[in-house]
Scaffold this motif. Structure first.
Motif, PDB file in Angstrom:
ATOM      1  N   PHE A  79       0.954  -1.105   0.031  1.00 16.54           N
ATOM      2  CA  PHE A  79      -0.053   0.064  -0.108  1.00 16.54           C
ATOM      3  C   PHE A  79       0.872   1.150   0.063  1.00 16.54           C
ATOM      4  CE2 PHE A  79      -2.138  -3.309   2.347  1.00 16.54           C
ATOM      5  CZ  PHE A  79      -3.268  -3.684   1.537  1.00 16.54           C
ATOM      6  N   GLN A  80       0.355   2.462  -0.487  1.00 14.86           N
ATOM      7  CA  GLN A  80       1.261   3.495  -0.436  1.00 14.86           C
ATOM      8  C   GLN A  80       0.404   4.695   0.437  1.00 14.86           C
ATOM      9  OE1 GLN A  80       1.386   5.461  -4.485  1.00 14.86           O
ATOM     10  NE2 GLN A  80       2.215   7.414  -3.517  1.00 14.86           N
ATOM     11  N   VAL A  81       1.371   5.413   1.042  1.00 12.83           N
ATOM     12  CA  VAL A  81       0.973   6.410   2.154  1.00 12.83           C
ATOM     13  C   VAL A  81       1.809   7.589   1.974  1.00 12.83           C
ATOM     14  CG1 VAL A  81       0.154   4.734   3.811  1.00 12.83           C
ATOM     15  CG2 VAL A  81       2.559   5.529   3.900  1.00 12.83           C
ATOM     16  N   ASP A  82       1.485   8.595   2.312  1.00 18.33           N
ATOM     17  CA  ASP A  82       2.011   9.893   2.440  1.00 18.33           C
ATOM     18  C   ASP A  82       3.078  10.059   3.388  1.00 18.33           C
ATOM     19  OD1 ASP A  82       1.106  10.540  -0.295  1.00 18.33           O
ATOM     20  OD2 ASP A  82      -0.599  11.647   0.607  1.00 18.33           O
ATOM     21  N   GLU A 100      12.230  -3.539   9.081  1.00 15.35           N
ATOM     22  CA  GLU A 100      13.188  -2.278   9.039  1.00 15.35           C
ATOM     23  C   GLU A 100      12.781  -1.435   7.801  1.00 15.35           C
ATOM     24  OE1 GLU A 100      17.993  -1.322   8.350  1.00 15.35           O
ATOM     25  OE2 GLU A 100      17.152  -3.292   9.243  1.00 15.35           O
ATOM     26  N   MET A 101      12.591  -0.296   8.007  1.00 10.64           N
ATOM     27  CA  MET A 101      12.554   0.497   6.774  1.00 10.64           C
ATOM     28  C   MET A 101      13.642   0.281   5.874  1.00 10.64           C
ATOM     29  SD  MET A 101      10.547   3.140   5.758  1.00 10.64           S
ATOM     30  CE  MET A 101       9.930   4.014   7.158  1.00 10.64           C
ATOM     31  N   VAL A 102      13.333   0.502   4.369  1.00 11.46           N
ATOM     32  CA  VAL A 102      14.351   0.208   3.464  1.00 11.46           C
ATOM     33  C   VAL A 102      14.009   1.380   2.618  1.00 11.46           C
ATOM     34  CG1 VAL A 102      14.968  -1.293   1.690  1.00 11.46           C
ATOM     35  CG2 VAL A 102      14.330  -2.204   3.685  1.00 11.46           C
ATOM     36  N   TYR A 103      15.351   2.035   2.118  1.00  4.89           N
ATOM     37  CA  TYR A 103      15.430   3.108   1.101  1.00  4.89           C
ATOM     38  C   TYR A 103      16.162   2.225  -0.205  1.00  4.89           C
ATOM     39  CZ  TYR A 103      15.913   7.207  -1.551  1.00  4.89           C
ATOM     40  OH  TYR A 103      16.109   7.993  -2.695  1.00  4.89           O
ATOM     41  N   LYS A 104      15.474   2.286  -1.339  1.00  4.04           N
ATOM     42  CA  LYS A 104      15.973   2.066  -2.668  1.00  4.04           C
ATOM     43  C   LYS A 104      16.065   3.168  -3.431  1.00  4.04           C
ATOM     44  CE  LYS A 104      15.099  -1.615  -5.963  1.00  4.04           C
ATOM     45  NZ  LYS A 104      14.280  -2.574  -6.811  1.00  4.04           N
ATOM     46  N   LYS A 105      17.504   3.445  -3.801  1.00  2.60           N
ATOM     47  CA  LYS A 105      17.502   4.667  -4.824  1.00  2.60           C
ATOM     48  C   LYS A 105      16.513   4.858  -5.874  1.00  2.60           C
ATOM     49  CE  LYS A 105      21.539   6.932  -6.760  1.00  2.60           C
ATOM     50  NZ  LYS A 105      22.975   7.097  -7.092  1.00  2.60           N
ATOM     51  N   GLY A 106      16.074   5.836  -6.159  1.00  2.00           N
ATOM     52  CA  GLY A 106      15.136   6.145  -7.072  1.00  2.00           C
ATOM     53  C   GLY A 106      13.604   5.307  -6.946  1.00  2.00           C
ATOM     54  N   GLY A 107      13.557   4.386  -5.893  1.00  3.08           N
ATOM     55  CA  GLY A 107      12.395   3.818  -5.537  1.00  3.08           C
ATOM     56  C   GLY A 107      11.734   4.259  -4.278  1.00  3.08           C
ATOM     57  N   GLY A 108      12.436   5.032  -3.519  1.00  4.40           N
ATOM     58  CA  GLY A 108      11.934   5.551  -1.955  1.00  4.40           C
ATOM     59  C   GLY A 108      11.907   4.662  -0.930  1.00  4.40           C
ATOM     60  N   TYR A 109      11.237   4.894   0.086  1.00  2.00           N
ATOM     61  CA  TYR A 109      11.050   4.063   1.133  1.00  2.00           C
ATOM     62  C   TYR A 109      10.074   3.219   1.290  1.00  2.00           C
ATOM     63  CZ  TYR A 109      14.345   7.493   3.200  1.00  2.00           C
ATOM     64  OH  TYR A 109      15.345   8.384   3.480  1.00  2.00           O
ATOM     65  N   SER A 110      10.357   2.120   2.074  1.00  2.00           N
ATOM     66  CA  SER A 110       9.283   1.036   2.202  1.00  2.00           C
ATOM     67  C   SER A 110       9.665   0.399   3.503  1.00  2.00           C
ATOM     68  CB  SER A 110       9.013   0.181   0.979  1.00  2.00           C
ATOM     69  OG  SER A 110      10.302  -0.548   0.812  1.00  2.00           O
ATOM     70  N   PHE A 111       8.659  -0.593   3.875  1.00  2.00           N
ATOM     71  CA  PHE A 111       8.721  -1.528   4.878  1.00  2.00           C
ATOM     72  C   PHE A 111       7.702  -2.459   4.718  1.00  2.00           C
ATOM     73  CE2 PHE A 111       6.024   1.531   7.071  1.00  2.00           C
ATOM     74  CZ  PHE A 111       5.078   0.923   7.711  1.00  2.00           C
ATOM     75  N   GLN A 112       7.857  -3.745   5.448  1.00  2.00           N
ATOM     76  CA  GLN A 112       6.782  -4.874   5.475  1.00  2.00           C
ATOM     77  C   GLN A 112       6.165  -4.772   6.797  1.00  2.00           C
ATOM     78  OE1 GLN A 112       8.912  -8.173   3.699  1.00  2.00           O
ATOM     79  NE2 GLN A 112       9.835  -6.974   2.163  1.00  2.00           N
ATOM     80  N   PHE A 113       5.073  -5.452   7.084  1.00  3.11           N
ATOM     81  CA  PHE A 113       4.477  -5.701   8.296  1.00  3.11           C
ATOM     82  C   PHE A 113       3.573  -7.073   8.323  1.00  3.11           C
ATOM     83  CE2 PHE A 113       1.300  -3.242   5.982  1.00  3.11           C
ATOM     84  CZ  PHE A 113       0.000  -3.736   6.168  1.00  3.11           C
ATOM     85  N   PHE A 114       3.089  -7.407   9.225  1.00  5.92           N
ATOM     86  CA  PHE A 114       2.070  -8.446   9.463  1.00  5.92           C
ATOM     87  C   PHE A 114       0.813  -7.963  10.067  1.00  5.92           C
ATOM     88  CE2 PHE A 114       6.292 -10.181   8.834  1.00  5.92           C
ATOM     89  CZ  PHE A 114       5.907 -11.337   7.912  1.00  5.92           C
ATOM     90  N   ASP A 115      -0.276  -8.376   9.439  1.00  5.59           N
ATOM     91  CA  ASP A 115      -1.561  -8.117  10.231  1.00  5.59           C
ATOM     92  C   ASP A 115      -1.787  -8.944  11.297  1.00  5.59           C
ATOM     93  OD1 ASP A 115      -2.837  -9.797   8.761  1.00  5.59           O
ATOM     94  OD2 ASP A 115      -4.216  -8.895   7.689  1.00  5.59           O
ATOM     95  N   PRO A 116      -2.998  -8.871  11.840  1.00  5.64           N
ATOM     96  CA  PRO A 116      -3.387  -9.714  13.115  1.00  5.64           C
ATOM     97  C   PRO A 116      -3.722 -11.092  12.538  1.00  5.64           C
ATOM     98  CG  PRO A 116      -4.742  -7.592  13.372  1.00  5.64           C
ATOM     99  CD  PRO A 116      -4.087  -7.547  11.938  1.00  5.64           C
ATOM    100  N   SER A 117      -3.836 -11.576  11.596  1.00  3.20           N
ATOM    101  CA  SER A 117      -4.050 -12.737  10.671  1.00  3.20           C
ATOM    102  C   SER A 117      -2.678 -13.369  10.359  1.00  3.20           C
ATOM    103  CB  SER A 117      -5.027 -12.531   9.758  1.00  3.20           C
ATOM    104  OG  SER A 117      -6.350 -12.660  10.097  1.00  3.20           O
ATOM    105  N   GLY A 118      -1.677 -12.501  10.302  1.00  2.00           N
ATOM    106  CA  GLY A 118      -0.472 -12.967   9.819  1.00  2.00           C
ATOM    107  C   GLY A 118      -0.232 -12.646   8.366  1.00  2.00           C
ATOM    108  N   HIS A 120       1.308 -11.027   5.325  1.00  2.31           N
ATOM    109  CA  HIS A 120       2.407 -10.262   5.107  1.00  2.31           C
ATOM    110  C   HIS A 120       2.047  -9.187   3.984  1.00  2.31           C
ATOM    111  CE1 HIS A 120       6.829 -10.517   3.731  1.00  2.31           C
ATOM    112  NE2 HIS A 120       6.649  -9.590   4.323  1.00  2.31           N
ATOM    113  N   LEU A 121       2.302  -8.011   4.447  1.00  2.00           N
ATOM    114  CA  LEU A 121       2.039  -6.954   3.637  1.00  2.00           C
ATOM    115  C   LEU A 121       3.007  -5.713   3.367  1.00  2.00           C
ATOM    116  CD1 LEU A 121      -1.615  -6.682   4.738  1.00  2.00           C
ATOM    117  CD2 LEU A 121      -1.047  -7.605   2.601  1.00  2.00           C
ATOM    118  N   GLY A 122       2.925  -4.815   2.536  1.00  2.00           N
ATOM    119  CA  GLY A 122       3.919  -3.742   2.525  1.00  2.00           C
ATOM    120  C   GLY A 122       3.389  -2.267   2.634  1.00  2.00           C
ATOM    121  N   ILE A 123       4.282  -1.414   3.074  1.00  2.00           N
ATOM    122  CA  ILE A 123       3.899  -0.011   2.910  1.00  2.00           C
ATOM    123  C   ILE A 123       4.949   0.577   2.070  1.00  2.00           C
ATOM    124  CG2 ILE A 123       3.831   2.289   4.158  1.00  2.00           C
ATOM    125  CD1 ILE A 123       1.492   0.303   4.858  1.00  2.00           C
TER     126      ILE A 123
END
Length: 134
Positions: A79-82, A100-118, A120-123
Protein backbone atom coordinates in the motif's frame (compact mmCIF):
# COMPACT_ATOMS: atom_id res chain seq x y z
CA UNK A 1 -9.20 -6.87 -28.37
CA UNK A 2 -7.31 -5.51 -25.35
CA UNK A 3 -9.13 -4.53 -22.17
CA UNK A 4 -10.17 -0.89 -21.84
CA UNK A 5 -9.69 1.00 -18.57
CA UNK A 6 -7.83 -1.94 -17.02
CA UNK A 7 -7.10 -1.35 -13.32
CA UNK A 8 -7.10 -3.10 -9.97
CA UNK A 9 -10.44 -2.46 -8.24
CA UNK A 10 -10.88 -5.16 -5.58
CA UNK A 11 -8.58 -6.94 -3.15
CA UNK A 12 -10.03 -9.76 -1.05
CA UNK A 13 -7.80 -10.41 1.94
CA UNK A 14 -8.26 -13.66 3.87
CA UNK A 15 -8.52 -13.13 7.64
CA UNK A 16 -9.07 -15.34 10.68
CA UNK A 17 -11.40 -12.98 12.54
CA UNK A 18 -13.35 -10.35 10.61
CA UNK A 19 -14.29 -8.22 13.65
CA UNK A 20 -10.67 -8.04 14.88
CA UNK A 21 -9.42 -7.26 11.37
CA UNK A 22 -12.06 -4.56 10.84
CA UNK A 23 -11.03 -2.86 14.07
CA UNK A 24 -7.32 -3.16 13.23
CA UNK A 25 -7.54 -1.84 9.65
CA UNK A 26 -9.95 0.99 10.49
CA UNK A 27 -7.88 2.15 13.48
CA UNK A 28 -4.43 1.60 11.93
CA UNK A 29 -5.12 3.16 8.52
CA UNK A 30 -8.29 5.19 9.03
CA UNK A 31 -10.27 3.26 6.41
CA UNK A 32 -14.04 3.58 6.17
CA UNK A 33 -16.60 1.11 4.85
CA UNK A 34 -17.87 0.61 1.30
CA UNK A 35 -21.21 -0.44 2.80
CA UNK A 36 -22.41 -1.36 6.29
CA UNK A 37 -20.69 -4.12 8.24
CA UNK A 38 -22.55 -5.99 10.96
CA UNK A 39 -20.69 -7.83 13.70
CA UNK A 40 -20.84 -11.53 12.89
CA UNK A 41 -20.68 -11.04 9.10
CA UNK A 42 -18.22 -13.33 7.30
CA UNK A 43 -16.81 -10.39 5.37
CA UNK A 44 -16.37 -6.64 5.63
CA UNK A 45 -15.70 -4.23 2.79
CA UNK A 46 -13.46 -1.26 3.42
CA UNK A 47 -13.00 1.65 1.04
CA UNK A 48 -9.38 2.04 -0.01
CA UNK A 49 -9.50 5.27 -2.06
CA UNK A 50 -12.38 3.96 -4.15
CA UNK A 51 -11.09 0.40 -4.34
CA UNK A 52 -12.91 -2.39 -2.50
CA UNK A 53 -10.74 -3.95 0.23
CA UNK A 54 -12.53 -7.05 1.47
CA UNK A 55 -11.69 -8.73 4.75
CA UNK A 56 -12.98 -12.25 4.18
CA UNK A 57 -13.17 -14.87 6.94
CA UNK A 58 -11.47 -18.14 6.14
CA UNK A 59 -10.32 -21.18 8.07
CA UNK A 60 -7.25 -21.60 5.86
CA UNK A 61 -4.93 -18.66 5.39
CA UNK A 62 -2.88 -18.86 2.18
CA UNK A 63 0.60 -17.35 2.00
CA UNK A 64 0.52 -13.88 0.52
CA UNK A 65 4.24 -13.63 -0.02
CA UNK A 66 7.09 -15.24 -1.93
CA UNK A 67 10.85 -15.70 -1.82
CA UNK A 68 12.90 -13.97 -4.53
CA UNK A 69 15.85 -15.60 -6.26
CA UNK A 70 18.02 -13.55 -3.85
CA UNK A 71 16.27 -15.19 -0.88
CA UNK A 72 14.26 -12.09 0.11
CA UNK A 73 10.73 -12.53 1.42
CA UNK A 74 8.35 -10.16 -0.42
CA UNK A 75 4.61 -9.48 0.00
CA UNK A 76 2.15 -9.67 -2.90
CA UNK A 77 0.44 -6.43 -1.82
CA UNK A 78 2.01 -3.08 -0.93
CA UNK A 79 0.00 0.00 0.00
CA UNK A 80 1.13 3.59 -0.60
CA UNK A 81 1.01 6.30 2.08
CA UNK A 82 2.19 9.91 2.28
CA UNK A 83 3.53 9.65 5.86
CA UNK A 84 5.64 6.50 5.81
CA UNK A 85 8.13 7.56 8.50
CA UNK A 86 5.41 8.48 11.03
CA UNK A 87 3.33 5.41 10.19
CA UNK A 88 6.34 3.11 10.66
CA UNK A 89 7.04 4.60 14.10
CA UNK A 90 3.34 4.44 15.07
CA UNK A 91 3.02 0.80 14.05
CA UNK A 92 6.11 -0.09 16.10
CA UNK A 93 4.65 1.80 19.10
CA UNK A 94 1.40 -0.14 18.74
CA UNK A 95 3.27 -3.46 18.81
CA UNK A 96 2.71 -4.41 15.17
CA UNK A 97 5.27 -6.80 13.74
CA UNK A 98 7.04 -4.52 11.27
CA UNK A 99 10.27 -4.91 9.37
CA UNK A 100 13.05 -2.39 9.06
CA UNK A 101 12.50 0.66 6.85
CA UNK A 102 14.31 0.28 3.53
CA UNK A 103 15.37 2.98 1.07
CA UNK A 104 15.82 1.99 -2.56
CA UNK A 105 17.61 4.59 -4.69
CA UNK A 106 15.10 5.99 -7.15
CA UNK A 107 12.32 3.92 -5.57
CA UNK A 108 11.85 5.55 -2.19
CA UNK A 109 11.12 4.19 1.27
CA UNK A 110 9.21 1.03 2.13
CA UNK A 111 8.71 -1.49 4.90
CA UNK A 112 6.84 -4.72 5.46
CA UNK A 113 4.44 -5.69 8.23
CA UNK A 114 2.11 -8.46 9.40
CA UNK A 115 -1.57 -7.92 10.21
CA UNK A 116 -3.42 -9.75 13.04
CA UNK A 117 -4.11 -12.74 10.74
CA UNK A 118 -0.42 -13.01 9.87
CA UNK A 119 -0.84 -11.61 6.36
CA UNK A 120 2.50 -10.29 5.10
CA UNK A 121 1.96 -6.87 3.50
CA UNK A 122 3.98 -3.81 2.55
CA UNK A 123 3.89 -0.04 2.83
CA UNK A 124 5.55 2.26 0.29
CA UNK A 125 6.07 5.99 0.69
CA UNK A 126 5.74 6.82 -2.99
CA UNK A 127 8.32 7.96 -5.46
CA UNK A 128 11.09 9.94 -3.76
CA UNK A 129 10.99 13.71 -3.90
CA UNK A 130 14.04 15.51 -5.30
CA UNK A 131 15.37 16.28 -1.80
CA UNK A 132 15.14 12.57 -0.85
CA UNK A 133 17.06 11.20 -3.83
CA UNK A 134 20.46 9.97 -2.74
Amino acid sequence: MAAKSFHLQVIELPVKHVKESVQWYTEMFGLGFCFPYNEGDDEAWLNLNGMGFGLIRTDELPRLDFITTKGERKPFFTFQVDNIQELHEDMIRRGVEVREMVYKKGGGYSFQFFDPSGNHLGIWGGWPKEDEVE
